[in-house]
Design an enzyme around this catalytic site. Structure first.
Site, PDB file in Angstrom:
ATOM      1  N   HIS A 198       0.856  -1.193   0.000  1.00  0.00           N
ATOM      2  CA  HIS A 198       0.000   0.000   0.000  1.00  0.00           C
ATOM      3  C   HIS A 198       0.889   1.240   0.000  1.00  0.00           C
ATOM      4  CE1 HIS A 198      -2.892   3.029   1.141  1.00  0.00           C
ATOM      5  NE2 HIS A 198      -3.832   2.183   0.762  1.00  0.00           N
ATOM      6  N   GLU A 228      -3.813   1.886  -7.279  1.00  0.00           N
ATOM      7  CA  GLU A 228      -4.237   3.022  -6.471  1.00  0.00           C
ATOM      8  C   GLU A 228      -3.307   4.210  -6.739  1.00  0.00           C
ATOM      9  OE1 GLU A 228      -6.522   1.640  -2.730  1.00  0.00           O
ATOM     10  OE2 GLU A 228      -4.413   1.498  -2.266  1.00  0.00           O
TER      11      GLU A 228
HETATM   12  P1  13P Z   1      -9.576   6.427  -0.019  1.00  0.00           P
HETATM   13  O1  13P Z   1     -10.761   5.631  -0.540  1.00  0.00           O
HETATM   14  O2  13P Z   1      -9.813   7.038   1.314  1.00  0.00           O
HETATM   15  O3  13P Z   1      -9.088   7.381  -1.044  1.00  0.00           O
HETATM   16  O4  13P Z   1      -8.393   5.358   0.221  1.00  0.00           O
HETATM   17  C1  13P Z   1      -8.078   4.459  -0.765  1.00  0.00           C
HETATM   18  C2  13P Z   1      -7.132   3.472  -0.230  1.00  0.00           C
HETATM   19  O5  13P Z   1      -6.004   3.800   0.102  1.00  0.00           O
HETATM   20  C3  13P Z   1      -7.593   2.079  -0.088  1.00  0.00           C
HETATM   21  O6  13P Z   1      -6.531   1.221   0.195  1.00  0.00           O
END
Ligand code: 13P
Length: 232
Positions: free
Chosen positions: A95, A162
């Site tokens: 992450h 992400e």
């Molecule tokens: P948000 O949905 O708060 O932008 O976070 C995304 C995330 O990091 C999920 O792992």
């Protein structure tokens, strides 16, 4: 099959997490039963101190992070032993918050990947570019470089795309931007590709049309919003 995952990050106490899990499970049980849940994989990643027995009917619990060790002298870390206690077999690795705030580089992420692969875990391997990389237009190369350190043919892999600039900012990537990266990643791997970054109950259905799932941060903390995303 769509993957719907909630990452609680460092939020919610153990009691609040258990209340949430019980409430979500019974909501899914009483209202939709198997009709809505059969084509979905629903995951929740609570904080590690809120992990409980992984035996919910509709929800699979996963760990947000774990050391690549069975147990030992690793002060402050969670080890495999602690996950095994609760029958947890799913983990998030890489992450961006782990990478940026806790200095987990590609080597560390790859080491964790190899360890949990050897334990047959389902691995959500997170990748994503910063705003600087996005602006430099080299983001596809960057995503490739993040993936090339792991076995992209691993059968229990889920790739979570992400973009860092879209996490927790309310600034989610456009459908075109998501689509471009998802298709590029699909050329590299047969693993499901999920998107994360400011996903909420209003944008999830469009995002789910172009991806294999969503990894939801802040909106997952609100059970009604997360339930709405599952319904969508
Ligand atoms: P948000 O949905 O708060 O932008 O976070 C995304 C995330 O990091 C999920 O792992």
């Amino acid at each position: 099959m769509k993957v719907i995952a909630g990452n609680f990050k460092s939020n919610l106490t153990r009691k609040a997490s258990i209340d949430y899990l019980n409430a979500l499970n019974s909501k899914l049980d009483s209202v939709f039963d198997s009709r809505i849940c059969n084509d979905k994989d629903i995951y929740i990643f609570p904080s590690n101190t809120s992990l409980v027995q992984n035996n919910y009917k509709y929800i699979t619990l996963g760990a947000q992070n774990c050391n690549d060790s069975k147990s030992g002298a690793f002060t402050g870390e969670t080890s495999l032993l602690h996950l095994e206690e609760f029958d947890i077999k799913t983990i998030l690795i890489g992450h961006s918050e782990r990478r940026n705030l806790f200095f987990e580089n590609d080597d560390i992420c790859a080491r964790k990947f190899d360890y949990f692969k050897s334990k047959n875990f389902k691995i959500f391997y997170c990748i994503g570019e910063s705003l600087e990389v996005r602006t430099s237009k080299k983001y596809l190369d960057f995503l490739e470089s993040q993936l090339k350190v792991i076995d992209v043919d691993y059968k229990n892999l889920i790739i979570a795309y992400e973009p860092i600039w879209a996490i927790g900012t309310g600034l989610n990537a456009t459908l075109e931007q998501i689509s471009e990266c998802v298709s590029h990643l699909r050329d590299m791997s047969n693993a499901p590709i999920v998107y994360g970054g400011s996903v909420n109950e209003n944008n999830s259905s469009d995002i789910l049309k172009i991806s294999d799932g969503v990894l939801v941060g802040s909106a997952s903390l609100d059970i009604n919003k997360f339930y709405q995303i599952i319904k969508e």
